[in-house]
Design a protein around this motif. Structure first.
Motif, short mmCIF file in Angstrom:
data_model
loop_
_atom_site.label_atom_id
_atom_site.label_comp_id
_atom_site.label_asym_id
_atom_site.label_seq_id
_atom_site.Cartn_x
_atom_site.Cartn_y
_atom_site.Cartn_z
N TRP A 131 0.64 -1.33 0.06
CA TRP A 131 -0.34 0.31 0.06
C TRP A 131 1.27 1.11 -0.14
O TRP A 131 0.12 1.99 -0.47
N LEU A 132 2.52 1.60 0.18
CA LEU A 132 3.53 1.80 0.29
C LEU A 132 3.27 2.40 -0.76
O LEU A 132 4.08 3.95 -1.62
N ILE A 133 3.46 1.09 -1.94
CA ILE A 133 3.99 1.44 -3.56
C ILE A 133 3.00 1.79 -4.19
O ILE A 133 2.45 0.83 -4.72
N ASN A 134 2.49 3.25 -4.80
CA ASN A 134 1.10 2.73 -4.99
C ASN A 134 1.42 4.61 -6.30
O ASN A 134 1.68 5.66 -5.60
N ARG A 135 1.36 4.03 -7.46
CA ARG A 135 1.66 5.02 -8.64
C ARG A 135 1.59 6.35 -7.72
O ARG A 135 1.52 7.48 -8.66
N THR A 136 -0.46 5.91 -7.54
CA THR A 136 -1.09 7.61 -7.21
C THR A 136 -0.52 8.39 -6.91
O THR A 136 -0.88 9.78 -7.05
N LYS A 137 -0.13 7.92 -5.91
CA LYS A 137 0.69 9.10 -4.81
C LYS A 137 1.44 9.28 -5.09
O LYS A 137 2.28 10.45 -4.37
N GLU A 138 2.07 8.67 -5.88
CA GLU A 138 3.46 9.55 -6.86
C GLU A 138 4.73 9.88 -6.18
O GLU A 138 4.62 10.73 -5.95
N VAL A 139 4.82 8.33 -5.73
CA VAL A 139 6.27 8.04 -4.51
C VAL A 139 7.14 7.82 -6.14
O VAL A 139 6.68 6.28 -5.96
N ASP A 140 8.52 8.51 -5.70
CA ASP A 140 9.53 7.44 -6.99
C ASP A 140 10.44 6.74 -5.71
O ASP A 140 10.72 6.56 -5.06
N THR A 141 9.87 5.60 -5.81
CA THR A 141 9.82 3.78 -5.57
C THR A 141 10.79 3.98 -6.70
O THR A 141 10.99 3.77 -7.97
N PRO A 142 11.78 2.78 -5.77
CA PRO A 142 13.51 2.16 -7.22
C PRO A 142 12.17 1.71 -8.09
O PRO A 142 13.10 1.53 -8.99
N LEU A 143 10.98 1.03 -7.76
CA LEU A 143 11.16 0.20 -8.63
C LEU A 143 10.27 0.96 -10.14
O LEU A 143 10.55 0.93 -11.25
N ILE A 144 9.76 1.81 -9.56
CA ILE A 144 9.17 2.77 -10.30
C ILE A 144 10.46 3.74 -11.26
O ILE A 144 10.16 3.85 -12.68
N ARG A 145 11.27 3.92 -10.17
CA ARG A 145 12.18 4.45 -11.20
C ARG A 145 13.20 3.74 -12.57
O ARG A 145 12.88 4.14 -13.59
N LEU A 146 13.31 2.32 -12.26
CA LEU A 146 14.04 1.24 -12.95
C LEU A 146 12.85 1.60 -14.12
O LEU A 146 13.25 1.49 -15.09
N ILE A 147 11.42 0.99 -13.75
CA ILE A 147 10.66 1.22 -15.43
C ILE A 147 10.96 2.92 -15.83
O ILE A 147 10.73 2.71 -16.71
N ASP A 148 10.85 3.70 -15.52
CA ASP A 148 10.58 4.98 -15.66
C ASP A 148 11.65 5.23 -16.81
O ASP A 148 12.42 5.43 -17.47
N MET A 149 12.52 4.75 -16.16
CA MET A 149 14.92 4.87 -16.56
C MET A 149 14.75 4.11 -18.11
O MET A 149 14.75 4.90 -19.47
N ILE A 150 13.90 2.99 -17.84
CA ILE A 150 14.11 1.91 -19.52
C ILE A 150 13.10 2.60 -20.25
O ILE A 150 13.53 3.03 -20.85
N GLU A 151 11.99 3.19 -19.81
CA GLU A 151 11.15 4.10 -20.67
C GLU A 151 11.62 5.17 -21.63
O GLU A 151 11.46 5.64 -22.86
N LEU A 152 12.42 5.45 -20.48
CA LEU A 152 13.25 7.14 -21.03
C LEU A 152 14.66 6.60 -22.35
O LEU A 152 14.48 7.66 -23.22
N LEU A 153 15.23 5.84 -21.91
CA LEU A 153 15.91 5.35 -22.51
C LEU A 153 15.78 5.15 -24.45
O LEU A 153 16.42 5.20 -25.35
N GLY A 154 14.03 4.77 -24.15
CA GLY A 154 13.60 4.14 -25.76
C GLY A 154 13.86 3.73 -26.52
O GLY A 154 13.94 2.00 -25.83
N PRO A 155 13.16 2.69 -27.07
CA PRO A 155 12.43 1.30 -28.06
C PRO A 155 13.73 0.70 -28.61
O PRO A 155 14.05 -0.92 -28.29
N ASN A 156 15.25 1.14 -28.04
CA ASN A 156 16.09 0.65 -28.53
C ASN A 156 16.74 0.05 -27.50
O ASN A 156 17.65 -0.88 -27.62
N PHE A 157 16.52 0.04 -26.36
CA PHE A 157 17.69 -0.37 -25.15
C PHE A 157 16.97 -1.48 -25.07
O PHE A 157 14.99 -1.53 -24.37
N LYS A 158 16.94 -2.45 -25.03
CA LYS A 158 16.39 -3.56 -24.96
C LYS A 158 16.98 -4.39 -23.53
O LYS A 158 17.81 -4.65 -23.07
N THR A 159 16.13 -5.33 -22.65
CA THR A 159 16.51 -6.02 -21.31
C THR A 159 16.60 -7.67 -21.52
O THR A 159 15.52 -8.01 -21.73
N ARG A 160 17.65 -7.57 -21.87
CA ARG A 160 17.98 -9.42 -22.69
C ARG A 160 18.83 -9.95 -21.33
O ARG A 160 18.89 -10.25 -20.32
#
Lengths: 201, 410
Positions: free
Chosen positions: B106-135
């Motif tokens: 209940w503390l990890i909730n995107r709607t509360k706009e808390v910058d958690t490590p998992l959200i940061r990881l997802i956002d960072m990979i998104e930011l790197l664009g479609p060429n970035f692949k987690t293989r």
């Protein structure tokens, strides 16, 4: 050096079958001669192709001069052929890069590579030159293991790495040796750049 | 050219081989030795056995456990950056990625706009664009609580061309699983492992080669469909198969393919009864051997010449003797009545109760929003309250691992 006096790489006699095998003669850059079995040569892609292209018969091997390997000294070549004789007949690994490479150093290889760093780097160079995949893998692993737990300063000492300053000094010296005017031109260019000139000419 | 007995004297390709064999920490220490070595290390791909991205504190604390060449390195600072840095090299190979998020849900909730490590990881990979692949070949997901859309977001981070195996280390609701099956990652996966109860449909896993799943409920038709999907596939190989556990009672009479082909192949061992049958496959050298017991349904493609032995070698968990059919028949007469072909039922009720009490019903928390990951366009801002990721996160993974040498150490 005559054939009779040539140092022969230690081979396990019991492991050799009764049938007659061909032994090729190789000569290092310091004129040391080695006799290596046909099966052991197969571990080296370079040598294997070479002897296949030469098409020597067993008489040719004895009568013709030894095959010269001019880039490798006798001490290194002895290690290489010892390794090849011990691992003869083994499958050559194929690395397609799809899975993480896990290399384990067998006991024999660990003893063989219990040498000073200089000779180890020569062995790596020879394994790469002669294209002996598994020897290159284990020797690279040995060098990688040397780095474990070392600080950057210790790594510099172990690998004999030059610092950035030494690198630049060596580069400058090499450039000067090649063209004495190069440094003057470079300095002039830097001076003009400082003065704000857009173009050198 | 003669060999120089130094690091500088060996060819660059060989140096790259050595760098790939270095453990994770040594790479970074070599990287700071000189500019040449920095370029060398940065240009060499990672060959890593396992990465564990573990979020324990929702707000800040997470760590990355990198296992490479048998050596574990625990990274507590810049863990997200290290994770991304490993995959920045296009030829990097990671055998397994584990993502464990054990923080309170209940503390990890995107709607509360808390910058958690998992959200940061997802956002960072998104930011790197479609060429970035987690293989990676294998992923293992353990994300706790009702924020199940993280499964969907995390699953989309991986390259479907490389991913072969998905492990779900926690029970997931049917709705989330259904959405997961729509992704390319799921469609291209060859293996599914889940020791936890899943409310999953057989239709979602028919394309897979190895399936180990605990079904909440399975019917005879589902088993029939699964067996037929294996025996009719053209690319069947030895070892393909499934191991299903189920939470409901299953009668053998309700599995059509068993009734058609085989009438009586029951075997017993003391009070343990199981039913076996082999099916021909599209490959003449392989049989598909099925064993149905009171707990599990196991099927495996085995060598036709010695399929029983081969089956048990494929499933090493079973340590019991392989009984001869005649011997089985004799024991069967002793302990069981003839014609009684229902899988053992007596332990079923207890098991069902024990398992489903612990299994949460996610619907009680209400609906949640699904935020699909969009790889098509780059974003400048992660969310309205946080800075752009490129500025907010200094991309310098070296800082956490660099250890300055002490004068006494040299």
């Amino acid at each position: 050096m005559s054939v009779e006096n040539a140092p022969v790489v230690d081979v396990d006699e019991a492991a050799i079958p009764v049938e007659k095998k061909m032994y090729y003669r190789f000569e290092s850059n310091d004129k040391k001669e080695f006799r290596v079995s046909e099966l052991a040569i197969q571990q080296s892609e370079t040598l294997n192709r070479l002897v296949e292209a030469m098409g020597y018969t067993s008489e040719d091997v004895e009568n013709k001069p030894a095959i010269a390997i001019e880039n490798i000294d006798g001490k290194t070549l002895k290690l290489v052929f010892q390794w090849c004789e011990h691992h003869k007949g083994e499958a050559i690994p194929v690395d397609d890069g799809s899975v993480p490479k896990i290399v384990e150093i067998p006991e024999f290889d660990a003893k063989l590579m219990d040498i000073d760093n200089g000779l180890l780097f020569k062995l790596i160079w020879a394994a790469d030159y002669l294209n002996i995949v598994q020897l290159l893998n284990v020797s690279c692993k040995k060098v990688a293991n040397m780095a474990q737990g070392k600080t950057p300063a210790q790594l510099r000492r172990v690998y004999l790495l030059p610092s950035d300053e030494e690198d630049e000094a060596a580069k400058r010296a090499a450039q000067e040796a090649q063209d004495p005017r190069a440094r003057e031109v470079e300095e002039e260019f830097e001076e003009r750049k400082r003065q704000g000139g857009n173009s050198f000419f | 050219m003669l060999a120089q007995p130094t690091w500088q004297g060996i060819p660059v390709e060989v140096k790259k081989d050595i760098v790939e064999l270095l453990d994770y920490k040594s790479r970074f220490r070599l990287r700071v030795c000189s500019k040449i070595d920095k370029a060398l290390v940065d240009g060499s791909p990672f060959h890593i056995s396992q990465i564990l991205f573990h979020v324990t504190d929702p707000f800040a604390y997470c760590f990355l456990l990198v296992t490479n060449q048998g050596i574990e390195v625990r990274i507590t600072t810049n863990a997200v950056e290290h994770f991304v840095n490993i995959f920045m090299q296009k030829r990097s190979v990671v055998a397994e990625v584990k993502i464990v998020c054990s923080a309170q849900s209940w503390l990890i909730n995107r709607t509360k706009e808390v910058d958690t490590p998992l959200i940061r990881l997802i956002d960072m990979i998104e930011l790197l664009g479609p060429n970035f692949k987690t293989r990676t070949r294998k992923i293992d997901l353990f994300i706790r609580g009702m924020e199940e859309y993280y499964y969907l977001e995390v699953l989309q981070l991986f390259d479907p061309k490389f991913l072969e195996s998905i492990t779900l280390s926690r029970g997931i609701s049917r709705g989330t699983l259904e959405k997961m099956t729509e992704f390319d990652v799921w469609k291209s996966a060859k293996e599914l492992h889940s020791q936890f109860v899943q409310n999953i449909s057989v239709d979602w896993i028919l394309h897979m080669e190895k399936i180990v799943v605990f079904f909440e409920k399975i019917t005879g038709k589902d088993v029939d469909k699964l067996i037929k999907s294996f025996i009719t596939r053209k690319d069947i190989e030895r070892g393909f198969g499934f191991q299903l556990r189920h939470g409901n009672t299953l009668s053998l009479r309700k599995i059509p393919c068993l009734n058609e082909l085989n009438k009586d192949r029951r075997r017993t061992r003391r009070n343990y009864v199981y039913y076996t049958q082999h099916f021909p496959t599209t490959n003449k050298e392989l049989f598909f051997f099925v064993k149905i017991s009171n707990q599990t349904i196991t099927g495996s493609a085995c060598c036709a010449s010695n399929y029983i032995e081969d089956f048990y070698s494929c499933h090493p968990r079973y340590h019991g003797p392989v009984l001869d059919i005649r011997e089985c028949d004799q024991r069967q007469r002793t302990f069981f009545k003839q014609g009684h072909i229902v899988c053992a039922e007596r332990r079923q009720r207890v098991r069902e109760q024990a398992v489903f009490d612990n299994y949460g019903d996610y619907s009680q928390y209400g609906s949640y929003s699904i935020r699909p990951v969009n790889f098509t366009e780059k974003k400048d801002v992660v969310n309205k309250h946080s800075e752009p990721a490129a500025q907010a996160i200094p991309f310098n993974p070296d800082a956490s691992l660099y250890i300055p040498s002490s004068p006494s150490a040299v």
